[in-house]
Enzyme design. Structure first.
Site: not given
Length: 545
Positions: A185, A477
């Site tokens: 994150h 991706c």
């Protein structure tokens, strides 16, 4: 100064005073046993409600992805299964409430960690919610980012989404963590804010006397000082020139797409002016269900995500689950190594009905929404698996079919696979961890999972060449696509579309327009010739001036 190395995950150089993020709370004791177990258990839900209320309050004054992160964390704090399990730990095992929350949350975190992939990246979220509820029960301050009096470099063991969702980029000069990796994150957030970040800097928290730091996100270095340093803010390119149409300076088209996994994600992608969706994760439809959702339920949920993209391309990934995933209707068994077990498309070989029903729901949702829907299968290893999936998808009425390339065998068999499908999409997160036999969740191995690793780039180059030869699209991706500098290299390697977290779309889209496709091919050649990730970055910067 002490100079330390980690993994640079967001470009730029910044300097300023160090501010340490509070360490997680110490483990609460398992004794003494509560005198009244029912009363002790009854303390848990009110504490969780207070935590959720505070997060929702913060969310109400935030926007975009920050708001979504805070709302998601607040909802997790009120998860009925988590709270019920914690209450049972009190009533059945005579644990104090704080310890019961720890045990219950750790059980959830262990289950997610075992899955690998996207779900394992939610472990930090569970720990964050756990610590907030425990702090409330103990009557102490929750760990997290302190109030900043001025521009600062944040130093932490790791950062949770709720810690950082509403950070002020004018006050946060850079992020440095001892743990984490390229797909963490922290990495995603730093790139979205346009601030330098270095993760996996082992041992930096044990340094004493450091009051300031110079952070170089390109070199992956952190220089600490026991004296103040001149405050330096990185130059930021946050996508102000993004016009919603991806291309290089000479007009070579490159689709700039978003990764989504929920309606909230879809809204964020629209706000970021993504050209479509390169990865629609469908797991969210299953995770909250005790039984397999029927075709009608799936159809409605998928259509809600697809509708904002009417007339635009959306690539839907079929269920990426397996015996290691917490999906009860799949009757999961025990596997000694879940990351190498029955996951992704492999589940469908024994449970064809699950795949066929999902494909039927996707086809119906595509018709409902008007989106230009394609499907792709995860964890494909061989050309025969790709052909099997393509046949079933086309039979369900979905004309455009692709597969994920995240297993080295698929990359090595790419020519045969491209004969069976219409496109491929490279999942760099999983492909890196399988290429280097390195768990991407381990901070100690973060260097091996650096997407700038030349060995990984050479595999991508192989896939790009095959795609050009067959005249078929090759997408990326994984989080590698969200790095503006690496995105340029990927285009030079033959990648035709890039899909990423929505907040990175404007930055990457505007970055691609700065140089020509020929420039990117030269930069890619320089990266391929480099011996390690650091020199690959340096070579690309030099090649692009």
């Amino acid at each position: 100064m002490a100079r330390m190395s980690g993994v640079g995950v967001s470009s730029g150089r910044a300097a300023g005073p160090l501010v340490r993020v509070a360490e997680p709370l110490a483990e609460p004791c398992a004794t003494p046993a509560p005198a009244d177990a029912d009363s002790e258990a009854a303390r848990i839900r009110p504490a969780a409600e207070l935590v959720a209320e505070r997060l929702f309050t913060r969310a109400s004054s935030a926007e975009g992805d920050a708001r979504a992160v805070l709302e998601t964390t607040a909802a997790m704090a009120m998860d009925p299964a988590l709270l019920s399990r914690a209450e049972q730990q009190v009533t059945e095992h005579a644990l104090p409430a704080a310890r019961a929350v720890l045990e219950a949350a750790n059980g959830f975190a262990d289950a997610l960690r075992a899955t690998g992939g996207y779900l394992s990246e939610r472990v930090r979220d569970v720990h964050d919610v756990r610590d907030r509820i425990i702090a409330e029960l103990l009557g102490v301050a929750a760990p997290g980012v302190p109030a900043l009096d001025g521009p600062s470099v944040l130093l932490a063991r790791d950062l949770a989404p709720a810690d950082t969702a509403d950070l002020d980029p004018e006050l946060v000069l850079a992020l440095v963590t001892e743990e984490g990796g390229p797909t963490s994150h922290t990495a995603i957030l730093a790139r979205s804010l346009g601030i330098p970040a270095v993760v996996a800097v082992r041992g930096i928290l044990s340094l004493e006397g450091a009051v300031a730091a110079v952070v170089d996100g390109d070199a992956g270095t952190v220089e600490t000082s026991d004296r103040p340093v001149h405050v330096e803010m990185a130059e930021r390119d946050i996508g102000l020139d993004w016009n919603g149409s991806g291309s290089t300076a000479d007009g070579h088209p490159v689709a700039v797409l978003a990764n989504v996994g929920s309606v909230t994600d879809a809204q964020g992608a629209v706000e970021a002016e993504a050209q479509g969706v390169g990865l629609f994760r469908t797991e969210f439809c299953y995770l909250v269900a005790a039984d397999e959702p029927d075709v009608g339920t799936q159809r409605d949920v998928y259509a809600e995500v697809l509708t904002p993209f009417a007339g635009k391309p959306v690539v839907v990934r079929t269920l990426d689950a397996g015996a290691d995933k917490p999906l009860s209707f799949l009757a999961p068994g025990t596997e000694p190594n879940p990351a190498l077990g029955v996951r992704g498309v492999r589940v469908s070989f024994d449970r064809v009905g699950v795949l066929d029903r999902q494909l039927a729901a996707i086809a119906a949702a595509a018709a409902d929404s008007g989106a230009e829907v394609s499907v792709m299968a995860p964890m494909i290893s061989t050309a025969s698996e790709a052909a099997w999936f393509a046949e079933r998808a086309r039979a369900a009425g979905i004309p455009r079919v692709g597969v994920m390339v995240e297993v080295p065998a698929a990359a090595l068999s790419i020519r045969d696979i491209l004969e069976a499908v219409d496109f491929v999409s490279i999942g760099t997160n999983d492909l890196a961890q399988y290429v280097f036999a390195a768990d991407r969740m381990l901070g100690t191995l973060a260097g091996l999972n650096d997407p700038w690793q030349p060995a990984l780039l050479r595999l991508i180059a192989m896939i790009g060449r095959a795609g050009a030869e067959f005249g078929k699209p090759v997408g990326v991706c994984g989080e590698a696509a969200a790095d503006p500098w690496l995105a340029r290299v990927l285009v030079g390697l033959g990648v035709t579309s890039l899909s990423m977290v929505a907040t990175a779309v404007p930055t990457v889209g505007s970055a691609l327009a700065e140089y020509s496709s020929a420039d990117y091919r030269r930069a890619a050649e320089a990266a391929l010739a480099a011996p390690d990730p650091t020199r690959a970055r340096e070579a690309v910067h030099a090649a692009l001036g």
